[in-house]
Design a protein around this motif. Structure first.
Motif, short mmCIF file in Angstrom:
data_model
loop_
_atom_site.label_atom_id
_atom_site.label_comp_id
_atom_site.label_asym_id
_atom_site.label_seq_id
_atom_site.Cartn_x
_atom_site.Cartn_y
_atom_site.Cartn_z
N ARG A 1 -11.82 -9.88 -33.31
CA ARG A 1 -13.19 -9.72 -33.80
C ARG A 1 -14.06 -10.74 -33.09
NH1 ARG A 1 -14.15 -13.96 -37.12
NH2 ARG A 1 -12.37 -14.88 -38.25
N LEU A 2 -15.31 -10.39 -32.90
CA LEU A 2 -16.23 -11.26 -32.19
C LEU A 2 -17.36 -11.65 -33.13
CD1 LEU A 2 -16.53 -9.24 -28.84
CD2 LEU A 2 -15.00 -11.16 -29.35
N ASP A 3 -17.70 -12.94 -33.13
CA ASP A 3 -18.79 -13.40 -33.98
C ASP A 3 -20.10 -12.74 -33.61
OD1 ASP A 3 -17.05 -15.04 -35.34
OD2 ASP A 3 -17.52 -16.83 -34.14
N SER A 4 -20.23 -12.35 -32.32
CA SER A 4 -21.47 -11.71 -31.87
C SER A 4 -21.58 -10.26 -32.33
CB SER A 4 -21.56 -11.76 -30.34
OG SER A 4 -20.42 -11.11 -29.77
N CYS A 5 -20.48 -9.70 -32.85
CA CYS A 5 -20.49 -8.30 -33.31
C CYS A 5 -19.94 -8.25 -34.73
CB CYS A 5 -19.66 -7.42 -32.39
SG CYS A 5 -20.19 -7.41 -30.67
N PRO A 6 -20.68 -8.78 -35.71
CA PRO A 6 -20.16 -8.80 -37.08
C PRO A 6 -19.91 -7.39 -37.60
CG PRO A 6 -22.51 -9.32 -37.03
CD PRO A 6 -22.06 -9.31 -35.61
N GLY A 7 -18.80 -7.25 -38.34
CA GLY A 7 -18.46 -5.96 -38.92
C GLY A 7 -17.66 -5.05 -38.02
N SER A 8 -17.37 -5.49 -36.80
CA SER A 8 -16.59 -4.66 -35.87
C SER A 8 -15.26 -5.32 -35.55
CB SER A 8 -17.35 -4.43 -34.57
OG SER A 8 -18.31 -3.42 -34.70
N LEU A 9 -14.26 -4.49 -35.37
CA LEU A 9 -12.97 -4.92 -34.87
C LEU A 9 -12.73 -4.22 -33.54
CD1 LEU A 9 -10.80 -4.60 -38.11
CD2 LEU A 9 -12.09 -6.59 -37.32
N PHE A 10 -12.29 -4.94 -32.53
CA PHE A 10 -12.04 -4.37 -31.22
C PHE A 10 -10.53 -4.29 -31.00
CE2 PHE A 10 -16.24 -6.22 -31.11
CZ PHE A 10 -17.00 -5.20 -30.53
N LEU A 11 -10.04 -3.07 -30.79
CA LEU A 11 -8.61 -2.81 -30.70
C LEU A 11 -8.25 -2.34 -29.31
CD1 LEU A 11 -8.44 -0.74 -34.01
CD2 LEU A 11 -8.06 -3.21 -33.76
N THR A 12 -7.14 -2.84 -28.80
CA THR A 12 -6.62 -2.38 -27.52
C THR A 12 -5.28 -1.69 -27.76
OG1 THR A 12 -5.53 -4.49 -27.10
CG2 THR A 12 -7.75 -4.21 -26.20
N VAL A 13 -5.05 -0.60 -27.05
CA VAL A 13 -3.81 0.17 -27.20
C VAL A 13 -3.15 0.30 -25.84
CG1 VAL A 13 -2.74 2.32 -27.94
CG2 VAL A 13 -4.77 1.46 -29.14
N LEU A 14 -1.92 -0.17 -25.73
CA LEU A 14 -1.11 0.03 -24.53
C LEU A 14 -0.15 1.16 -24.83
CD1 LEU A 14 -0.28 -0.97 -21.68
CD2 LEU A 14 1.38 -2.47 -22.80
N LEU A 15 -0.40 2.31 -24.18
CA LEU A 15 0.33 3.53 -24.54
C LEU A 15 1.77 3.51 -24.06
CD1 LEU A 15 -2.53 6.05 -23.75
CD2 LEU A 15 -1.74 5.35 -26.00
N THR A 16 2.07 2.77 -23.00
CA THR A 16 3.45 2.72 -22.48
C THR A 16 4.11 1.44 -22.99
OG1 THR A 16 2.56 1.72 -20.47
CG2 THR A 16 2.98 4.09 -20.44
N ALA A 17 4.43 1.43 -24.28
CA ALA A 17 5.07 0.25 -24.88
C ALA A 17 6.43 0.02 -24.26
CB ALA A 17 5.21 0.44 -26.38
N PRO A 18 6.75 -1.22 -23.84
CA PRO A 18 8.08 -1.49 -23.29
C PRO A 18 9.16 -1.22 -24.31
CG PRO A 18 6.93 -3.54 -23.79
CD PRO A 18 5.93 -2.43 -23.97
N ALA A 19 10.36 -0.90 -23.81
CA ALA A 19 11.48 -0.60 -24.71
C ALA A 19 11.77 -1.79 -25.60
CB ALA A 19 12.72 -0.24 -23.89
N ARG A 20 12.08 -1.50 -26.84
CA ARG A 20 12.41 -2.54 -27.81
C ARG A 20 13.63 -3.31 -27.33
NH1 ARG A 20 11.04 -2.72 -33.56
NH2 ARG A 20 10.27 -0.60 -33.59
N GLY A 21 13.57 -4.62 -27.35
CA GLY A 21 14.74 -5.42 -26.97
C GLY A 21 14.58 -6.08 -25.63
N ASN A 22 13.47 -5.91 -24.92
CA ASN A 22 13.20 -6.62 -23.68
C ASN A 22 14.35 -6.54 -22.68
OD1 ASN A 22 10.67 -7.42 -24.51
ND2 ASN A 22 11.42 -9.31 -25.43
N GLY A 23 14.80 -5.34 -22.41
CA GLY A 23 15.78 -5.22 -21.36
C GLY A 23 17.18 -5.01 -21.79
N GLY A 24 17.37 -4.56 -23.00
CA GLY A 24 18.69 -4.11 -23.40
C GLY A 24 19.68 -5.18 -23.73
N SER A 25 19.31 -6.10 -24.57
CA SER A 25 20.27 -7.13 -24.97
C SER A 25 21.22 -6.64 -26.03
CB SER A 25 19.52 -8.35 -25.51
OG SER A 25 18.96 -8.05 -26.76
N GLY A 26 20.98 -5.45 -26.52
CA GLY A 26 21.87 -4.91 -27.53
C GLY A 26 21.39 -5.12 -28.95
N ALA A 27 20.17 -5.62 -29.14
CA ALA A 27 19.67 -5.80 -30.50
C ALA A 27 19.52 -4.46 -31.19
CB ALA A 27 18.31 -6.52 -30.46
N VAL A 28 19.86 -4.44 -32.46
CA VAL A 28 19.77 -3.22 -33.24
C VAL A 28 18.33 -3.04 -33.70
CG1 VAL A 28 20.61 -2.02 -35.29
CG2 VAL A 28 22.14 -3.52 -33.99
#
Length: 583
Positions: free
Chosen positions: A131-158
């Motif tokens: 949120r920006l103080d210069s824009c009261p009442g607004s939230l600015f959201l960013t979306v990364l559509l290609t989320a990396p695979a859970r576990g950062n490279g296959g450590s085997g975490a469930v």
């Protein structure tokens, strides 16, 4: 700061009429010129695919970016809808928590969220915001559509199912990843253990709807404060673990949990306590620090009520962590310096008294029990290193005496945890390869001090070893349900009968019945049998009468570090039906 209605465990508010770009109050929420907007959008897109501006209720005021699966047309078509319409149902409470955190903290790092495409399919993406103080009442959201695979490279975490926390195993895996990442990238992260005493009993006594409010509210909140949104776990019914940014305060977490319970009409019979640790502690390297943390978490999860109570949580956790750090340091030094000795005990043919093979056993100075040493090494993940070192040490001894005409075979104990490692087989081959055909003198004795959850996978590894010429022995058959089940799921060559049945069968009809059944099962499966802890002649005679071929115990020899004694001088003398030993 108080929680909003939805993050306190209540149902998300109904999606109301959207605030459109033309709505009266919306104009001051945006950058004042198109040039400012272009700069802002360009800055946002440097790290994301989609930029969304919304009001605090999630009504979308502006959207721009790459065409995506959230809408059939251009992304501008999202304007006028509510963000919750494109979030998967199981993650909506969680996203409300993220909104609260943007309002509280001004900025949140991208967290994993499940979105719902216009065709109903769900997919993961990373949602960040500020949120920006210069824009009261607004939230600015960013979306990364290609989320990396859970576990950062296959450590085997469930991983956890959508909307749920990790279980104990999954949390241990993610914890190990996070501490490595924190050290390597200089991230300021902490670990909090949370005890909500009596939570399970309270939830069980509540109406179904209210109970769901509590569970879902706690899950959503803990995910919301966890690193990347996927680093919180429910360890038991009333115990949790969270890896989070360094600015999370344990008392703040306790307060939020209390509000969630109160909002659902619950009355907690116990209290809420937490213990928070800075993961940047550098007394150990990253790998061993991760082991100490995982060990502490597992002990916290498995402890009985009296061991970790509301009053003792912080003290108990601090003592556990300090003890783990010290013991891991000692264990690491033992491995690095080879500061242990190997002793050998013969397995004898009961009928002839001849040595069939030896078992290599370890002794560590300062450790009262070899079993405690092995169990701790398994608990902290150092058993793999130790097992490979033991293999090399025994092969070095065989190499030293290889010219002896009666060089005995030697059984080495390998933990099931070691054998289940995905890199074990390749590493084991690299250890034994330099010794050539001398490696065929080894037998692999499988110890199951840890519970094996995937017998088929373990058997697959053992069959690879058998195909490479190694014989397999199952240790302590009958000592536990897992070991007995292993008889059916694992193809092996030998099985060791737990010594308590051998000794007990002399005077106990029940133990004799168990012993007979084990002998019968093993014989049907084509396994050669070894009776353990044979200390008196009557034990050997009993086994011999049941058709058990081999025995091990003090009747024949105590363990000895003098390998030459067994390779050169060990002999047997029979007199009056009793086995006597030279020396």
């Amino acid at each position: 700061m108080p929680l909003s209605q939805e993050s306190a465990g209540r149902s998300p508010p109904p999606i109301g009429p959207a605030v459109t770009p033309a709505s009266g109050a919306a104009g001051h929420r945006r950058p004042q010129s198109s040039r400012d907007r272009d700069r802002f959008v360009g800055f946002a897109f440097a790290a994301a695919d989609l930029l969304i501006e919304s009001d605090p209720q999630g009504n979308i005021l502006f959207s721009a970016g790459a065409r995506c699966r959230l809408t059939k047309g251009e992304v501008g078509g999202l304007v006028g809808s509510n963000l919750m319409e494109v979030v998967a149902p199981g993650d909506r409470k969680y996203v409300h928590v993220l909104f609260d955190r943007i309002r509280e903290k001004a900025r949140i790092k991208p967290s994993r969220v499940m979105f719902q495409a216009f065709d109903g399919q769900q997919f993961p993406a990373l949602l960040g915001g500020c949120r920006l103080d210069s824009c009261p009442g607004s939230l600015f959201l960013t979306v990364l559509l290609t989320a990396p695979a859970r576990g950062n490279g296959g450590s085997g975490a469930v991983t956890a199912a959508q909307g749920e926390l990790l279980d104990q195993c999954g949390f241990a895996g993610i914890l190990e990843e996070r501490i490595h990442a924190a050290r390597e990238r200089g991230l300021e992260q902490g670990l909090t253990l949370l005890l909500v005493e009596g939570l399970q009993a309270m939830v069980d006594s509540m109406p179904e709807g209210a109970a769901a409010e509590v569970r879902e509210g706690i899950d959503a909140y803990l995910r919301g404060i966890s690193a990347d949104g996927d680093s919180a776990g429910q360890l038991t019914g009333d115990r949790y673990g969270i890896v989070h940014a360094a600015d999370i305060d344990g008392r703040e977490v306790q307060g939020h949990i209390a509000q969630i319970i109160e909002a659902a009409g619950g009355a907690l019979p116990g209290g809420i306590r937490s213990w928070t640790l800075d993961m940047a502690d550098d007394r150990l390297d990253a790998a061993d620090a991760a082991r100490a943390l995982v060990y502490t978490v597992q002990a916290f999860a498995s402890a009985q009520g009296g061991e970790f109570t509301i009053s003792s949580l912080e003290d108990g956790a601090n003592r556990l962590m300090a003890g783990a750090v010290e013991r891991i340091g000692q264990l690491r030094a033992t491995i690095d310096n080879r500061d242990f000795i190997v002793v050998y005990q013969p397995i004898v043919d009961i009928g002839t008294g001849a040595v069939h093979h030896l078992e290599a056993l370890t002794r560590v100075e300062g450790m009262s029990s070899p079993a405690d040493f092995i169990t701790f090494a398994e608990d902290v993940g150092l058993i793999y290193d130790f097992d490979l070192l033991l293999t090399r040490t025994v092969l070095d001894t065989l190499q030293q005496f290889r010219k002896e005409p009666k060089l005995p075979d030697v059984a080495i104990n390998l933990s099931a945890k070691t054998l289940m490692s995905p890199i074990f087989f390749k590493q084991f081959q690299s250890v034994v390869a330099p010794y050539g055909d001398l490696a065929s003198k080894l037998l692999i004795e499988v110890t199951e001090t840890v519970v094996v959850t995937d017998i088929a996978k373990l058997n697959e590894v053992l069959q690879k070893l058998r195909e490479s010429g190694f014989r397999i022995c199952l240790d302590d058959v009958g000592a536990g349900s897992t070991s007995f089940q292993s008889l059916y799921g694992i193809q092996a060559d030998y099985a060791k009968i737990d010594g308590k049945f051998v000794r007990g069968a002399v005077n106990s009809p029940r133990d004799m019945a168990m012993l007979r059944s084990m002998v019968d099962v093993c014989r049907q499966l084509g396994l050669e049998l070894i009776g353990e802890q044979v200390e008196e002649t009557v034990h050997a005679e009993l086994l011999n009468g049941l058709g058990v071929s081999f025995a091990q115990g003090f009747l024949f020899s105590r363990p000895s570090s003098d390998f030459a004694y067994f390779a050169k001088d060990w002999s047997k003398v029979r007199s009056g039906g009793k086995v006597l030993l030279k020396g």
